[in-house]
Design a protein around this motif. Structure first.
Motif, PDB file in Angstrom:
ATOM      1  N   ALA A  31       0.855  -1.190   0.000  1.00 34.04           N
ATOM      2  CA  ALA A  31       0.000   0.000   0.000  1.00 34.04           C
ATOM      3  C   ALA A  31       0.889   1.238   0.000  1.00 34.04           C
ATOM      4  N   PRO A  32       0.354   2.404  -0.368  1.00 32.94           N
ATOM      5  CA  PRO A  32       1.157   3.618  -0.316  1.00 32.94           C
ATOM      6  C   PRO A  32       1.707   3.877   1.085  1.00 32.94           C
ATOM      7  N   VAL A  33       2.933   4.312   1.163  1.00 38.68           N
ATOM      8  CA  VAL A  33       3.528   4.729   2.430  1.00 38.68           C
ATOM      9  C   VAL A  33       2.874   6.039   2.850  1.00 38.68           C
ATOM     10  N   LEU A  34       2.326   6.065   4.069  1.00 38.77           N
ATOM     11  CA  LEU A  34       1.615   7.244   4.564  1.00 38.77           C
ATOM     12  C   LEU A  34       2.477   7.963   5.582  1.00 38.77           C
ATOM     13  N   ILE A  35       2.778   9.238   5.302  1.00 36.16           N
ATOM     14  CA  ILE A  35       3.581  10.065   6.209  1.00 36.16           C
ATOM     15  C   ILE A  35       2.787  11.326   6.502  1.00 36.16           C
ATOM     16  N   SER A  36       2.429  11.543   7.769  1.00 35.92           N
ATOM     17  CA  SER A  36       1.624  12.715   8.095  1.00 35.92           C
ATOM     18  C   SER A  36       2.193  13.450   9.304  1.00 35.92           C
ATOM     19  N   ASN A  37       2.223  14.776   9.196  1.00 35.26           N
ATOM     20  CA  ASN A  37       2.631  15.662  10.289  1.00 35.26           C
ATOM     21  C   ASN A  37       3.952  15.220  10.922  1.00 35.26           C
ATOM     22  N   THR A  38       4.893  14.850  10.092  1.00 30.79           N
ATOM     23  CA  THR A  38       6.194  14.352  10.549  1.00 30.79           C
ATOM     24  C   THR A  38       7.302  15.269  10.049  1.00 30.79           C
ATOM     25  N   THR A  39       8.312  15.495  10.884  1.00 27.47           N
ATOM     26  CA  THR A  39       9.432  16.350  10.505  1.00 27.47           C
ATOM     27  C   THR A  39      10.688  15.513  10.318  1.00 27.47           C
ATOM     28  N   PHE A  40      11.390  15.785   9.217  1.00 25.50           N
ATOM     29  CA  PHE A  40      12.684  15.176   8.914  1.00 25.50           C
ATOM     30  C   PHE A  40      13.709  16.306   8.900  1.00 25.50           C
ATOM     31  N   THR A  41      14.631  16.311   9.841  1.00 24.14           N
ATOM     32  CA  THR A  41      15.537  17.445   9.998  1.00 24.14           C
ATOM     33  C   THR A  41      16.988  16.988  10.107  1.00 24.14           C
ATOM     34  N   SER A  42      17.850  17.583   9.293  1.00 24.97           N
ATOM     35  CA  SER A  42      19.312  17.407   9.390  1.00 24.97           C
ATOM     36  C   SER A  42      19.741  15.947   9.287  1.00 24.97           C
ATOM     37  N   ASN A  43      19.071  15.194   8.431  1.00 28.74           N
ATOM     38  CA  ASN A  43      19.490  13.822   8.150  1.00 28.74           C
ATOM     39  C   ASN A  43      20.380  13.805   6.905  1.00 28.74           C
ATOM     40  N   THR A  44      21.341  12.870   6.855  1.00 26.10           N
ATOM     41  CA  THR A  44      22.276  12.814   5.739  1.00 26.10           C
ATOM     42  C   THR A  44      22.425  11.387   5.231  1.00 26.10           C
ATOM     43  N   ALA A  45      22.172  11.201   3.926  1.00 26.70           N
ATOM     44  CA  ALA A  45      22.355   9.903   3.278  1.00 26.70           C
ATOM     45  C   ALA A  45      23.549   9.973   2.339  1.00 26.70           C
ATOM     46  N   GLY A  46      24.336   8.891   2.324  1.00 23.97           N
ATOM     47  CA  GLY A  46      25.499   8.859   1.452  1.00 23.97           C
ATOM     48  C   GLY A  46      25.147   8.792  -0.014  1.00 23.97           C
ATOM     49  N   MET A  47      23.913   8.369  -0.324  1.00 25.70           N
ATOM     50  CA  MET A  47      23.476   8.321  -1.719  1.00 25.70           C
ATOM     51  C   MET A  47      22.186   9.120  -1.918  1.00 25.70           C
ATOM     52  N   ASN A  48      21.029   8.502  -1.681  1.00 24.19           N
ATOM     53  CA  ASN A  48      19.752   9.128  -2.041  1.00 24.19           C
ATOM     54  C   ASN A  48      18.799   9.225  -0.852  1.00 24.19           C
ATOM     55  N   GLY A  49      17.894  10.215  -0.911  1.00 20.22           N
ATOM     56  CA  GLY A  49      16.864  10.335   0.113  1.00 20.22           C
ATOM     57  C   GLY A  49      17.404  10.669   1.481  1.00 20.22           C
TER      58      GLY A  49
END
Length: 317
Positions: A32-50
């Motif tokens: 099913a679709p991934v559901l993301i609501s009222n969530t904060t993503f801050t200062s994260n670092t990926a070596g490749m994507n996303g």
């Protein structure tokens, strides 16, 4: 990492790191679709994507919340050949994305899509993309793009704001590899440094209704907007945009109705708009546009050009 249906609500994911993909959230597969609501993503670092979140095989629906200061660090190339599949400073989605009232602020991708990178189609409503960046090599044969957003499939945008985003190559605000439909919204002060589309660049048809393009800059074509096919613009507003060709707008063919082009600038041709083939202008205003070459208001390389019920005031070439 999540391998099944994923629902994330009212969460905070901060200062996480990943060697490859999805520093804050990695979803490998979801029926099913991934559901993301009222969530904060801050200062994260990926070596490749996303940098903030990565959805590999599945759709994503995001409501509210914020992606801020996340980073996707590479890779810059794949065996020496640049690829449009990498990037997504804030968010990377392998299939379709639906976004409502979400903020993407100051995210960075070393390749494509400073704010978000979508491999399928994208539908956006409300929200804003502010000061996101797509970095890269200015001398690359195939460029990096989409300071705010990259979409590989069709794009539908309603009332979304893109301000102050920057791409090393094309699509300062948005890079769309399929057709794009824009309704309302604002694209302002976005920059495509070395290629086309300060506000938006699309390889397909561009359909605009009631959208404003102000103060965008392109190093090539279409300061406000650029299309590799046909542009249909109704009740649009292009002001103070700059480019080499088509200060306000550049497309293969252009149909403009009830639209204003005010004080746009082109270094070479088409201060207001530039088209390679047909131009149809109805009930529109071109005022104070400037080209240092040809066509202060409109430049058309080939006939026909048809103008009905429109005003051209104080344009200069």
């Amino acid at each position: 990492m999540v391998d099944t249906n994923a629902v994330i609500r009212d969460a905070r994911l901060t200062a996480n790191r990943a060697v490859t993909n999805g520093a804050g959230l990695y979803v490998a597969f979801s029926l099913a679709p991934v559901l993301i609501s009222n969530t904060t993503f801050t200062s994260n670092t990926a070596g490749m994507n996303g940098g903030g979140a990565y959805v590999s095989l599945g759709d994503a629906r995001v409501t509210g919340g914020r992606f801020e200061r996340n980073r996707a660090s590479g890779p810059e190339n794949d065996g020496g050949l640049l690829t449009t599949q990498n990037g997504g400073g804030g968010l990377w989605v392998g299939r379709d994305l639906t976004v409502r009232d979400t903020e993407f602020i100051s995210n960075v991708a070393e390749t494509n899509g400073g704010g978000a990178h979508v491999r399928g189609q994208a539908t956006l409503s409300g929200g804003q993309f502010v000061q996101n960046q797509s970095l890269g090599d200015f001398l690359a044969i195939q460029g990096y793009g989409g300071g705010g957003l990259v979409v590989a499939g069709p794009l539908s945008l309603t009332g979304t704001t893109f301000t102050g985003n920057q791409a090393a190559i094309g699509g300062g605000g948005i890079l769309a590899l399929g057709p794009a439909v824009l309704s309302g919204g604002l694209l302002q002060d976005n920059t495509a440094i070395a290629s086309s589309g300060g506000g938006i660049w699309t390889s397909g048809n561009l359909t605009v209704t009631g959208t404003q393009f102000a103060g965008n800059v392109s190093g090539a074509a279409g300061g406000g907007a650029a299309s590799g096919d046909t542009a249909f613009v109704t009740s649009g507003f292009f002001s103070d945009n700059q480019a080499l060709f088509g200060g306000g707008l550049r497309a293969l063919t252009v149909t403009v109705t009830s639209t204003q082009f005010i004080s746009n600038f082109a270094l070479s041709q088409g201060g207001g708009l530039d088209a390679f083939e047909r131009v149809d202008v109805t009930n529109s205003l071109f005022q104070g546009n400037v080209s240092d070459g040809t066509g202060g208001g409109v430049n058309a390389f080939l006939n026909p050009v048809r103008v009905t019920g429109s005003q051209f005031l104080s344009n200069t070439a």
